[in-house]
Write a protein that holds these residues in place. Structure first.
Motif, PDB file in Angstrom:
ATOM      1  N   SER A  91      -9.426 -34.511  24.189  1.00 45.79           N
ATOM      2  CA  SER A  91      -9.810 -34.680  25.336  1.00 45.79           C
ATOM      3  C   SER A  91      -8.412 -34.333  26.336  1.00 45.79           C
ATOM      4  O   SER A  91      -7.602 -33.007  25.950  1.00 45.79           O
ATOM      5  CB  SER A  91      -9.434 -36.318  25.583  1.00 45.79           C
ATOM      6  N   THR A  92      -9.006 -33.951  27.700  1.00 50.14           N
ATOM      7  CA  THR A  92      -8.329 -32.855  28.662  1.00 50.14           C
ATOM      8  C   THR A  92      -7.727 -33.467  29.879  1.00 50.14           C
ATOM      9  O   THR A  92      -9.102 -34.135  29.854  1.00 50.14           O
ATOM     10  CB  THR A  92      -8.745 -31.404  28.774  1.00 50.14           C
ATOM     11  N   ALA A  93      -6.617 -33.683  30.787  1.00 47.42           N
ATOM     12  CA  ALA A  93      -7.003 -34.029  31.805  1.00 47.42           C
ATOM     13  C   ALA A  93      -6.656 -33.500  32.721  1.00 47.42           C
ATOM     14  O   ALA A  93      -6.067 -32.197  32.837  1.00 47.42           O
ATOM     15  CB  ALA A  93      -6.255 -35.464  31.861  1.00 47.42           C
ATOM     16  N   THR A  94      -7.487 -33.253  33.771  1.00 44.43           N
ATOM     17  CA  THR A  94      -7.171 -32.557  35.484  1.00 44.43           C
ATOM     18  C   THR A  94      -6.098 -32.577  36.011  1.00 44.43           C
ATOM     19  O   THR A  94      -7.421 -33.833  36.783  1.00 44.43           O
ATOM     20  CB  THR A  94      -8.716 -31.468  35.980  1.00 44.43           C
ATOM     21  N   PHE A  95      -5.452 -32.958  36.821  1.00 47.09           N
ATOM     22  CA  PHE A  95      -4.824 -33.922  38.378  1.00 47.09           C
ATOM     23  C   PHE A  95      -5.688 -32.381  39.303  1.00 47.09           C
ATOM     24  O   PHE A  95      -4.319 -31.727  39.234  1.00 47.09           O
ATOM     25  CB  PHE A  95      -3.768 -34.448  37.905  1.00 47.09           C
ATOM     26  N   VAL A  96      -5.428 -32.809  40.149  1.00 50.74           N
ATOM     27  CA  VAL A  96      -5.122 -32.074  41.751  1.00 50.74           C
ATOM     28  C   VAL A  96      -4.880 -32.868  42.788  1.00 50.74           C
ATOM     29  O   VAL A  96      -5.288 -34.360  43.363  1.00 50.74           O
ATOM     30  CB  VAL A  96      -6.900 -32.079  42.010  1.00 50.74           C
ATOM     31  N   TYR A  97      -3.960 -32.262  42.897  1.00 52.57           N
ATOM     32  CA  TYR A  97      -2.653 -33.115  43.982  1.00 52.57           C
ATOM     33  C   TYR A  97      -2.637 -31.702  45.696  1.00 52.57           C
ATOM     34  O   TYR A  97      -2.799 -30.756  45.303  1.00 52.57           O
ATOM     35  CB  TYR A  97      -1.313 -33.058  44.115  1.00 52.57           C
ATOM     36  N   LYS A  98      -2.537 -32.403  46.628  1.00 52.01           N
ATOM     37  CA  LYS A  98      -2.177 -31.161  47.973  1.00 52.01           C
ATOM     38  C   LYS A  98      -0.242 -31.471  48.590  1.00 52.01           C
ATOM     39  O   LYS A  98       0.089 -31.578  48.113  1.00 52.01           O
ATOM     40  CB  LYS A  98      -2.815 -32.070  48.968  1.00 52.01           C
ATOM     41  N   TYR A  99      -0.749 -29.688  47.908  1.00 52.46           N
ATOM     42  CA  TYR A  99       0.930 -28.980  48.085  1.00 52.46           C
ATOM     43  C   TYR A  99       0.913 -29.439  49.577  1.00 52.46           C
ATOM     44  O   TYR A  99       0.005 -28.587  50.415  1.00 52.46           O
ATOM     45  CB  TYR A  99       0.838 -27.363  47.509  1.00 52.46           C
ATOM     46  N   ILE A 100       2.268 -29.688  49.837  1.00 52.66           N
ATOM     47  CA  ILE A 100       2.604 -29.730  51.446  1.00 52.66           C
ATOM     48  C   ILE A 100       3.762 -29.164  51.062  1.00 52.66           C
ATOM     49  O   ILE A 100       4.963 -29.696  51.127  1.00 52.66           O
ATOM     50  CB  ILE A 100       2.960 -31.313  51.881  1.00 52.66           C
ATOM     51  N   ASP A 101       4.412 -28.285  52.883  1.00 50.29           N
ATOM     52  CA  ASP A 101       5.102 -27.629  52.054  1.00 50.29           C
ATOM     53  C   ASP A 101       6.592 -28.828  53.299  1.00 50.29           C
ATOM     54  O   ASP A 101       6.855 -28.378  54.489  1.00 50.29           O
ATOM     55  CB  ASP A 101       5.177 -26.379  53.076  1.00 50.29           C
ATOM     56  N   ASP A 102       6.729 -29.667  52.846  1.00 45.84           N
ATOM     57  CA  ASP A 102       7.790 -30.434  53.148  1.00 45.84           C
ATOM     58  C   ASP A 102       8.806 -30.528  52.235  1.00 45.84           C
ATOM     59  O   ASP A 102       9.711 -31.337  53.247  1.00 45.84           O
ATOM     60  CB  ASP A 102       7.094 -32.156  52.984  1.00 45.84           C
ATOM     61  N   GLY A 103       9.466 -29.477  52.069  1.00 51.48           N
ATOM     62  CA  GLY A 103      10.765 -29.148  51.163  1.00 51.48           C
ATOM     63  C   GLY A 103      10.813 -30.410  49.279  1.00 51.48           C
ATOM     64  O   GLY A 103      11.923 -30.467  48.753  1.00 51.48           O
ATOM     65  N   ARG A 104      10.087 -31.404  49.421  1.00 50.68           N
ATOM     66  CA  ARG A 104       9.745 -32.288  48.711  1.00 50.68           C
ATOM     67  C   ARG A 104       8.770 -31.955  47.541  1.00 50.68           C
ATOM     68  O   ARG A 104       9.129 -32.198  46.034  1.00 50.68           O
ATOM     69  CB  ARG A 104      10.080 -33.397  49.041  1.00 50.68           C
ATOM     70  N   MET A 126     -15.473 -39.749   8.842  1.00 58.22           N
ATOM     71  CA  MET A 126     -14.515 -40.419   9.968  1.00 58.22           C
ATOM     72  C   MET A 126     -14.250 -39.324  11.148  1.00 58.22           C
ATOM     73  O   MET A 126     -14.491 -38.432  11.183  1.00 58.22           O
ATOM     74  CB  MET A 126     -13.457 -41.134   9.515  1.00 58.22           C
ATOM     75  N   ARG A 127     -14.529 -39.478  12.429  1.00 62.69           N
ATOM     76  CA  ARG A 127     -14.008 -39.317  13.504  1.00 62.69           C
ATOM     77  C   ARG A 127     -12.423 -39.626  14.104  1.00 62.69           C
ATOM     78  O   ARG A 127     -12.624 -40.482  14.268  1.00 62.69           O
ATOM     79  CB  ARG A 127     -14.928 -39.026  14.092  1.00 62.69           C
ATOM     80  N   LEU A 128     -11.994 -38.525  14.805  1.00 70.42           N
ATOM     81  CA  LEU A 128     -10.398 -38.716  15.867  1.00 70.42           C
ATOM     82  C   LEU A 128     -11.356 -38.367  16.944  1.00 70.42           C
ATOM     83  O   LEU A 128     -11.007 -37.338  17.424  1.00 70.42           O
ATOM     84  CB  LEU A 128      -9.587 -37.744  14.983  1.00 70.42           C
ATOM     85  N   LEU A 129     -10.870 -39.418  17.424  1.00 67.81           N
ATOM     86  CA  LEU A 129     -10.344 -39.487  18.977  1.00 67.81           C
ATOM     87  C   LEU A 129      -9.582 -39.879  19.897  1.00 67.81           C
ATOM     88  O   LEU A 129      -8.976 -41.301  19.490  1.00 67.81           O
ATOM     89  CB  LEU A 129     -11.370 -39.660  19.380  1.00 67.81           C
ATOM     90  N   TYR A 130      -9.855 -39.158  21.278  1.00 65.73           N
ATOM     91  CA  TYR A 130      -8.562 -40.196  22.164  1.00 65.73           C
ATOM     92  C   TYR A 130      -8.998 -41.304  22.922  1.00 65.73           C
ATOM     93  O   TYR A 130      -9.793 -40.334  23.806  1.00 65.73           O
ATOM     94  CB  TYR A 130      -7.119 -39.352  22.572  1.00 65.73           C
ATOM     95  N   SER A 131      -9.147 -42.334  23.862  1.00 69.82           N
ATOM     96  CA  SER A 131      -9.760 -42.838  24.251  1.00 69.82           C
ATOM     97  C   SER A 131      -8.648 -43.926  25.299  1.00 69.82           C
ATOM     98  O   SER A 131      -8.345 -44.765  24.154  1.00 69.82           O
ATOM     99  CB  SER A 131     -11.290 -43.342  23.554  1.00 69.82           C
ATOM    100  N   ASP A 132      -9.317 -44.663  25.963  1.00 67.97           N
ATOM    101  CA  ASP A 132      -8.110 -45.699  26.331  1.00 67.97           C
ATOM    102  C   ASP A 132      -6.601 -46.076  26.286  1.00 67.97           C
ATOM    103  O   ASP A 132      -6.583 -47.639  25.454  1.00 67.97           O
ATOM    104  CB  ASP A 132      -9.689 -47.095  26.100  1.00 67.97           C
ATOM    105  N   GLY A 133      -6.010 -44.741  25.929  1.00 66.80           N
ATOM    106  CA  GLY A 133      -4.230 -44.966  25.254  1.00 66.80           C
ATOM    107  C   GLY A 133      -4.513 -45.344  24.462  1.00 66.80           C
ATOM    108  O   GLY A 133      -3.124 -45.688  23.881  1.00 66.80           O
ATOM    109  N   ALA A 134      -5.539 -44.890  23.013  1.00 63.78           N
ATOM    110  CA  ALA A 134      -4.665 -44.795  21.809  1.00 63.78           C
ATOM    111  C   ALA A 134      -5.731 -43.602  21.283  1.00 63.78           C
ATOM    112  O   ALA A 134      -7.351 -42.972  21.458  1.00 63.78           O
ATOM    113  CB  ALA A 134      -5.585 -46.247  21.379  1.00 63.78           C
ATOM    114  N   PHE A 135      -5.407 -43.055  19.936  1.00 60.88           N
ATOM    115  CA  PHE A 135      -6.196 -42.630  19.051  1.00 60.88           C
ATOM    116  C   PHE A 135      -7.033 -43.752  18.050  1.00 60.88           C
ATOM    117  O   PHE A 135      -6.294 -44.343  17.856  1.00 60.88           O
ATOM    118  CB  PHE A 135      -5.308 -41.426  18.045  1.00 60.88           C
ATOM    119  N   TRP A 136      -8.444 -43.176  17.677  1.00 61.77           N
ATOM    120  CA  TRP A 136      -9.200 -43.791  17.253  1.00 61.77           C
ATOM    121  C   TRP A 136      -9.260 -43.364  16.390  1.00 61.77           C
ATOM    122  O   TRP A 136     -10.175 -42.087  16.216  1.00 61.77           O
ATOM    123  CB  TRP A 136     -10.444 -44.515  17.759  1.00 61.77           C
TER     124      TRP A 136
END
Length: 654
Positions: free
Chosen positions: A65-78, A226-236
């Protein structure tokens, strides 16, 4: 374990009614504590989580599994510039995702998964990609150490999970939930994790070292259905045959204690009004092709029988378990390496000066100890497997002999590099060196390796003993273009060395499973490993513990929720491989709305006769609650199949 501190957070709500509260945290490895993390402004599509089987098959052993997070870059010094998340290593930034205060997803920011506009304005979207770290398993070796040294012996399934999954994941407390009803009768009230064992020789190559975690898990999962996966905060870890009729509990193990607990198992997605909604009539139906026949090959791998094979014990002069075959003379032995599986101890064999180059050798007899009448334990028709790795520093290579003998007159023979046996009486006068094998590096200095499976031991009226001789090094032929550096001595370093025994003339088992129905699909042959041969000499064997001793599981000792009678590990696997594709089954590709759907769950197709289906792929747009999924129908009743096993004395492909 590394310490991660929160540096940035972002919060948003999804479009559900009622809405769920989501929070994304970005934590820096060994970062400073920050009691007021910077609040990132979430993008219009702030978070997508994608989970996918490696193959479009219910029996694909690993789903990442992968996650893509998107944020807005704002040139505010922080606000962090994109480069903060790119010019880093794979474990620099940890991403935590929470829903209503409960961990939902966790993984590491992967620098090459990030992107942003080239000619960016002062405010723009930055895409941060993270992975659940399953990909890291492809480049991390299994942990075969115990108390800081190479461990060669039986491990439980729980220990296997610790040496693979827990060994790779660098963040926090990792939880693994194992769902299976398969259990061998020999362990009584025991459980699949704590009381089922195998030998870790399965995961060690005497020429390459420990295998990669991903390869180890793939083999173990395939053979256990069997199969291994990641879901809901745990490996199954899910048993495919048990998805249709799930047990009420699963086995829970976490990296902080390694204790195994039985916990309730959330398996089927509740069929409630509004639980899953069709989105834009997007679902397409197709059919999985039924399987007519599945062929598989199990190649035997035997457990090392040499004493002190990894040179762990050394008294400063010789290695206990190995004896001098005559005086060592100018041959000096020493131990190098740190004793781990990654840097094992090596037997450093060096000539002290040159009064007798090549003089001296060390020997070990199997069974260990002096050879006496009737002392053999190896029978005619069995095979030896010999494996060697060594580093040759300006020597002719490694000179070694592997001999066999018995009480029969004229039985002495010596292994040749092609696996044949040379009888001592057939050696011409003056050609006694033919009893030895010499393995020469392709360049100086360099490594040499050997991996030989012998022909069956010849007929004999008594059992054989085996003797292994390793000779002192001989200097390489002079090469004016590559002379030995001044002030150095030539030497060989022998890595852990293996002599193992196949107590049969066969080297593999071929399995054929045939669906009796009239179909035509025949997938590629499978290479499999664990099978029930009741042979404690093989690392293909599954063990249990009885009165402190490890014993091979009895024949046909497994049961599960599907079977009406006990079965072997390999028979159960092929029942499932054919059974899950015994007829055409539904495959659904579509987009649905849900706030509760999880990748580890089984979806009930309520308007298709309540057929259960496993999720093979899920692209989840978190804010919109939109899942683009691939579902595969599960089979309720497995049909009878035609099943055959044939032990083979040679590779089926040769």
């Amino acid at each position: 374990m590394a310490n991660y501190q929160i540096q940035y957070i972002s919060q948003f709500q999804d479009t559900g009614m009622p809405a769920k509260n989501w929070r994304v945290e970005l934590l820096l490895k060994n970062g400073q504590f920050n009691d007021a993390p910077y609040q990132l402004v979430a993008g219009a599509t702030p978070l997508k989580i994608s989970s996918k089987n490696d193959q479009e098959d219910k029996f694909s052993p690993i789903a990442s599994s992968t996650a893509t997070f998107v944020y807005k870059y704002i040139d505010d010094g922080r606000c962090p510039a994109p480069e903060i998340f790119t010019d880093v290593e794979n474990d620099t930034w940890l991403m935590n995702v929470y829903v209503d205060g409960v961990i939902f997803w966790q993984g590491m920011v992967k620098p090459d998964n990030n992107n942003w506009p080239w000619n960016a304005p002062s405010a723009y979207d930055v895409n941060i990609g993270a992975t659940d770290y399953i990909s890291q398993m492809k480049t991390t070796m299994i942990d075969l150490n115990k108390d800081g040294k190479f461990f060669y012996g039986q491990i439980s399934n729980a220990e296997f999970i610790a040496r693979t999954i827990f060994h790779v994941i660098p963040y926090g407390t990792v939880k693994v939930r194992v769902q299976t009803t398969a259990i061998p009768g020999a362990i009584g009230a025991g459980n699949f994790l704590s009381d089922v064992y195998h030998h870790d020789d399965a995961w060690y190559d005497f020429t390459e070292g420990p295998l990669f975690v991903y390869d180890c898990l793939t083999t173990w999962l395939k053979d256990n259905r069997m199969r291994l996966l990641y879901s809901d905060g745990a490996f199954w870890i899910q048993s495919i045959p048990d998805l249709y009729n799930p047990p009420a509990t699963c086995l829970d193990i976490s990296s902080d204690t390694l204790a195994v607990y039985v916990v309730p198992y959330d398996h089927m997605l509740p069929v409630l009004p509004g639980e899953i909604l069709y989105c834009e009539n997007s679902a397409d139906m197709s059919l999985n092709a039924p399987i007519k026949q599945q062929n598989s090959v199990y190649k035997y791998k035997a457990i090392n029988q040499l004493v002190n094979f990894n040179w762990a014990d050394f008294d400063g002069t010789v290695y206990p378990g190995w004896t001098e075959a005559g005086p060592l003379g100018s041959l000096v032995l020493s131990k190098v390496g740190d004793g781990t599986a990654e840097s094992p101890y090596r037997n450093h064999m060096e000539q002290n000066g040159s009064p007798s180059p090549g003089g001296g050798e060390i020997r070990q007899n199997l069974p260990a100890g002096p050879i006496t009448s009737g002392g053999g334990i190896y029978s005619a028709g069995w095979r030896l497997q010999f494996t060697l790795k060594a580093y040759a520093y300006y020597t002719k290579g490694v000179v070694i002999s592997v001999g066999i003998g018995s009480d029969d007159s004229g039985s002495a023979r010596y292994l040749q590099s092609d696996g044949t046996w040379l009888q001592l009486g057939d050696i011409p006068p003056g050609q006694e060196s033919m009893i030895q094998m010499t393995f020469t590096p392709s360049s100086q200095p360099g490594f040499v390796t050997a991996d030989i499976t012998s022909l069956p031991l010849p007929p004999s009226n008594s059992k054989y003993w085996v003797a292994v001789h390793i000779s002192g090094p001989l200097p390489a032929d002079a090469d004016p273009l590559n002379p030995i550096p001044p002030g150095t001595a030539y030497f060989n370093e022998i890595y852990p060395i293996s002599i193992s025994v196949l107590r049969t003339m066969n080297i593999q088992t071929d399995v054929k499973a045939v669906n009796r129905a009239n179909y035509t699909n025949k997938p590629d042959d499978l290479d499999l490993f664990f099978l029930d041969l009741q042979d404690g000499y093989l690392s293909n064997t599954v063990f249990y513990k009885d009165a402190g001793s490890f014993l091979p599981l009895p024949k046909d000792n497994w049961t599960d929720s599907r079977a009406g009678s006990a079965f072997s590990l390999q028979r159960g696997l092929h029942n499932s491989l054919i059974g899950e594709y015994a007829k055409p089954t539904y495959k659904v590709d579509g987009t649905f709305l849900s706030s509760t759907l999880r990748f580890h769950q089984v979806v009930i197709l309520a308007d298709k006769g309540n057929r259960p289906a496993a999720i093979l792929h899920d692209d989840y747009d978190v804010k919109q609650r939109k899942h683009s999924v691939t579902l595969s129908e599960l089979i309720g009743t497995y049909p009878e199949i035609d099943y055959t096993e044939v032990a083979k004395p040679k590779d089926s492909n040769s």
